[in-house]
Design an enzyme around this catalytic site. Sequence first.
Site, PDB file in Angstrom:
ATOM      1  CG  HIS B  90      17.674  22.341  46.172  1.00  0.00           C
ATOM      2  ND1 HIS B  90      18.802  22.772  46.844  1.00  0.00           N
ATOM      3  CD2 HIS B  90      18.060  22.143  44.886  1.00  0.00           C
ATOM      4  CE1 HIS B  90      19.818  22.817  45.982  1.00  0.00           C
ATOM      5  NE2 HIS B  90      19.390  22.451  44.796  1.00  0.00           N
ATOM      6  CG  ASP B 119      23.050  54.996  50.884  1.00  0.00           C
ATOM      7  OD1 ASP B 119      22.478  54.057  50.304  1.00  0.00           O
ATOM      8  OD2 ASP B 119      23.293  55.007  52.110  1.00  0.00           O
ATOM      9  CD1 TRP B 155      13.150  24.747  39.480  1.00  0.00           C
ATOM     10  CD2 TRP B 155      12.730  26.946  39.498  1.00  0.00           C
ATOM     11  NE1 TRP B 155      13.683  25.298  38.329  1.00  0.00           N
ATOM     12  CE2 TRP B 155      13.448  26.652  38.328  1.00  0.00           C
ATOM     13  CE3 TRP B 155      12.362  28.269  39.736  1.00  0.00           C
ATOM     14  CZ2 TRP B 155      13.798  27.621  37.379  1.00  0.00           C
ATOM     15  CZ3 TRP B 155      12.721  29.238  38.779  1.00  0.00           C
ATOM     16  CH2 TRP B 155      13.433  28.905  37.622  1.00  0.00           C
ATOM     17  CB  SER B 183      11.946  41.850  47.677  1.00  0.00           C
ATOM     18  OG  SER B 183      13.335  41.938  47.843  1.00  0.00           O
ATOM     19  CB  SER B 184      13.084  41.001  42.562  1.00  0.00           C
ATOM     20  OG  SER B 184      13.582  39.893  43.211  1.00  0.00           O
ATOM     21  CG  HIS B 267      15.701  31.684  28.942  1.00  0.00           C
ATOM     22  ND1 HIS B 267      16.226  30.439  29.204  1.00  0.00           N
ATOM     23  CD2 HIS B 267      16.709  32.414  28.437  1.00  0.00           C
ATOM     24  CE1 HIS B 267      17.497  30.416  28.829  1.00  0.00           C
ATOM     25  NE2 HIS B 267      17.816  31.588  28.357  1.00  0.00           N
ATOM     26  CD  GLU B 269      14.954  34.540  38.323  1.00  0.00           C
ATOM     27  OE1 GLU B 269      14.430  35.660  38.213  1.00  0.00           O
ATOM     28  OE2 GLU B 269      15.659  34.211  39.302  1.00  0.00           O
ATOM     29  CE1 TYR B 271      21.214  33.150  29.592  1.00  0.00           C
ATOM     30  CE2 TYR B 271      19.456  34.177  28.360  1.00  0.00           C
ATOM     31  CZ  TYR B 271      20.399  33.187  28.490  1.00  0.00           C
ATOM     32  OH  TYR B 271      20.534  32.243  27.512  1.00  0.00           O
ATOM     33  CB  SER B 282      34.185  41.530  33.342  1.00  0.00           C
ATOM     34  OG  SER B 282      33.463  40.607  32.591  1.00  0.00           O
ATOM     35  CG  HIS B 316      15.379  27.286  25.248  1.00  0.00           C
ATOM     36  ND1 HIS B 316      16.233  28.328  24.995  1.00  0.00           N
ATOM     37  CD2 HIS B 316      15.349  27.173  26.597  1.00  0.00           C
ATOM     38  CE1 HIS B 316      16.680  28.818  26.131  1.00  0.00           C
ATOM     39  NE2 HIS B 316      16.159  28.137  27.121  1.00  0.00           N
ATOM     40  CG  HIS B 317      13.076  26.640  29.511  1.00  0.00           C
ATOM     41  ND1 HIS B 317      14.050  26.251  30.404  1.00  0.00           N
ATOM     42  CD2 HIS B 317      13.421  27.879  29.097  1.00  0.00           C
ATOM     43  CE1 HIS B 317      14.933  27.226  30.533  1.00  0.00           C
ATOM     44  NE2 HIS B 317      14.587  28.219  29.753  1.00  0.00           N
ATOM     45  CB  THR B 342      27.457  33.003  25.800  1.00  0.00           C
ATOM     46  OG1 THR B 342      26.093  33.395  25.841  1.00  0.00           O
ATOM     47  CG2 THR B 342      27.875  32.487  27.151  1.00  0.00           C
ATOM     48  CE  LYS B 345      28.773  39.174  28.819  1.00  0.00           C
ATOM     49  NZ  LYS B 345      29.622  40.167  29.429  1.00  0.00           N
ATOM     50  NE  ARG B 464      14.511  18.803  36.275  1.00  0.00           N
ATOM     51  CZ  ARG B 464      14.297  20.108  36.060  1.00  0.00           C
ATOM     52  NH1 ARG B 464      13.903  20.520  34.864  1.00  0.00           N
ATOM     53  NH2 ARG B 464      14.482  20.989  36.993  1.00  0.00           N
TER      54      ARG B 464
END
Lengths: 383, 548
Positions: B90, B119, B155, B183-184, B267, B269, B271, B282, B316-317, B342, B345, B464
């Site tokens: 998932h 293009d 994950w 790909s990314s 991290h 990632e 963002y 925006s 921080h993870h 943040t 924003k 979790r």
Amino acid sequence: MGRILYAYLYAASICLIVLSTTAQASSINTSSGFNMPPGVTEISREVYSLHMTILWICVAIAVVVFGVMFYSLIVYRKSKGAKPAHFHENTTVEIIWTAVPLVILVLMAVPATATLKKMYDTSDAELDVLVTGYQWRWRYEYLEEDVSFFSNLATPREQIYEAEEKGDFYLVEVDEPMVVPTGVKVRLLLTANDVIHSWWVPDLAVKKDAIPGFINETWFKVDEPGIYRGQCAELCGRDHAFMPIEVKAVSPDEYQLWLASRREAAEAEVAGADREWSLDELMERGAGTYNTYCAACHQPQGQGLPPMFPALAGVGMSVDPDGLRAHKEIVLYGKTGTAMPAFGSTLSAAELAAVITYERNAWGNDTGDLIQPSAIRAMLESQ
Amino acid sequence: MASETSQATLHSSVSDVAAGGAAHASHGPTGLLRWLVTTNHKEIGSLYLIFSLVMLFIGGSMALVIRAELFQPGMQYVQPEFFNQMTTMHGLIMVFGAIMPAFVGLANWMIPMQIGAPDMALPRLNNFSFWLLPVAFGILLSTLFMEGGGPNFGWTFYAPLSTTFAPPSTSFFIMSIHLAGISSILGAINIIATILNLRTPGMRLMDMSLFVWTWLITAFLLIAVMPVLAGVVTMMLMDINFGTSFFDAAGGGDPVLFQHLFWFFGHPEVYIMILPAFGIVSLIVPTFARKRLFGYASMVYATASIALLSFVVWAHHMFTVGLPLTAELFFMYSTMLIAVPTGVKVFNWIATLFRGSITFEVPMLFALGFIVMFTIGGLSGVMLAIVPADFQYHDTYFVVAHFHYVLVPGALFAIMAAVYFWLPKWTGHYASETLGKWHFWLSVIGVNLTFFPMHFSGLAGMPRRIPDYALQFADFNMISSIGGFLFGFSQLIFVWVVIKAVRGGRKAPAKAWEGAEGLEWTVPSPAPLHTFDTPPAYDPQTDSPSRH
């Protein structure tokens, strides 16, 4: 406009009241069932108050931010004839909304730093306990006390698979709790035997990863006698949900009695290897040991979960008459590169002999092999 | 001047290529093969979006397996090992298969149209980037049918659970991560090349739409961190197959090193999955507030600050892995700092709403839902930064609630908003307002019913990634499961809305929304296959979103 503001504040406060008075669920810790438990140590209470402080700051920020937002959404609707203003960019406003959050963050960071420093101060501990995470149980070794034991999930399988009514402490009960004296600073040394686990008891505000190859340290000091429950917090494989923690805090006198009884039991266990065991005795003991230590992977009927966890019933070394030596070795010394741990150093000779005998005779394996604890002891001593 | 000339030259050469491509396309393959070989940014954009929608439903149905099992305490429907595969798949599918490709699809469609380019700069690479994805996810999904099952280690695939103790299919998982990563990276290179080289003459960087800006920054993040992910999975591959011990303590390796590497990717990632959402919101908020974005420049700077900070907050993870005190303090402070840009924003969006002339079309509803619920996720993020409290939150449902608030009503709602916003441009038809509103409100109710109670179950002590739980968590889990099914099935309305709009509906003019600004609204609706064969005229004095 005033009415809208009033209605909004009214709605917000109703929500908060509802939240703070929600019916209490039955609880395994000092939690109300929907909030962090204040816990039973000075540190845990400090963490709780830090949590509540930042929670209310965040709620206050949300009320202000969403207040302005919903006010704008209600008042400046096109359908109400609102005409767009043309302003944009305002240095003063932008400096304010950068500086104010910064100040709030500093205000949060100050107490957080102070509490963290205390949590990291493991000096002057009076009792050291080595906690080792295994798939899927904990082992406690009281250094300097010569006491060590596994702590396994005590909830019967029947409760998990809906065959029996669930008990009050479903999944948070163990066969042998970790016992600690009250009023004593206990230092935990954490490591793991296989994968990463995490030792967490919310009431003690202790969560620390148990990592193979590392020794982490943390501490707690409980003042009130009681049973405090927790769970492994780091995904550690199949039975991650089934390796709970129970910390039983007792008076120092009671603790000494407990230590003595543990030592006595351990001696009796060792002495068990001195006598001859009958097949029935070994099978009965072996069934218990198997179900506690082996069944999670090899399954209660020995069918295994291939390819990760091989079957024991009807195949392989457990039915091979020539496989006895290999069978003993894998149970005693484990198999590197797999989830199979070495039980030789952690289970008693009687338990080891019983479980090997059980595996060679249960589920129709019927090899008739009877392994005496004394033979296992000899094997371990020869190493 | 010199740079303008070179831009113009590039433009003409690219238009030649595009023109040649068009001539080729008319004689080229038809049917399925045409989609296989297309180099058109709009067609590739559609492919990305359709792919991510399919992945959304596959990943979503796995979430429903999880929620069904967690509806009540006890094991009812699946075994723990399958449950672990569901949580892992998932997460992987939603992150790498649904959210990221959806943003790339939107970038493909909209970046050339917003900067006046014919293009993408590298059209063939674009085709390749897309077609790597179905291969990657075909491999990933096939692991579920292999002996021992698919990835079951979360994950985040922490070693050694994902190496020594992993199922045999793990090497296939590594292969699929590599393909998705390539790909990314290729997609990001293409986006940067397009934005830096193909802007219509006269459009400076500070004239670009915020969607283009946020994507430019996101693309740099991708190029910086995807190779780190590739490195870490390669080290896993070596540990599993070639006898190395990068992460195996028994061989002198370091399991914590895995986490440092993973989160140095992980991290930024997260963002990557939210910055383009900021860009979308925006654009939509000013459109339906009929008022200029309050602070264009500060939005750009805030995005860049968030991106830079994302490289210095990874640990921080990992507050509970036993980092030294000074490291804990550093990562706590740096993480808290992210709240500042943040906040800028969110305040900007609200200042844009203030004294606007607001209407509530479906894209606006999703954008407003984003602002509210993303802010909730942001605030719980501030709480998670506080290390002593994080010891209690870490690895509980509180974290699950936090990141789902920023990813579902955050990133996913922004994608939905974007689709409703640009669907008239893509199809020539407005989406059904009635169905769209049903979709929005059922999604809002479903998402909050699912994820808000997770704050409570987490605070009360529920870890979790567990298939079964203590009885005290039963009530909140039941609510979450009901909400999950409501949210999941509500997304079928979205599919219906999109199909309906493709088939017909109220015709949209070139400028589909009264308050819309930007070059994409100057081309007809639906946008023809080739737009801006010659660069459009652009005057920053009147056209720039940063004009004074």
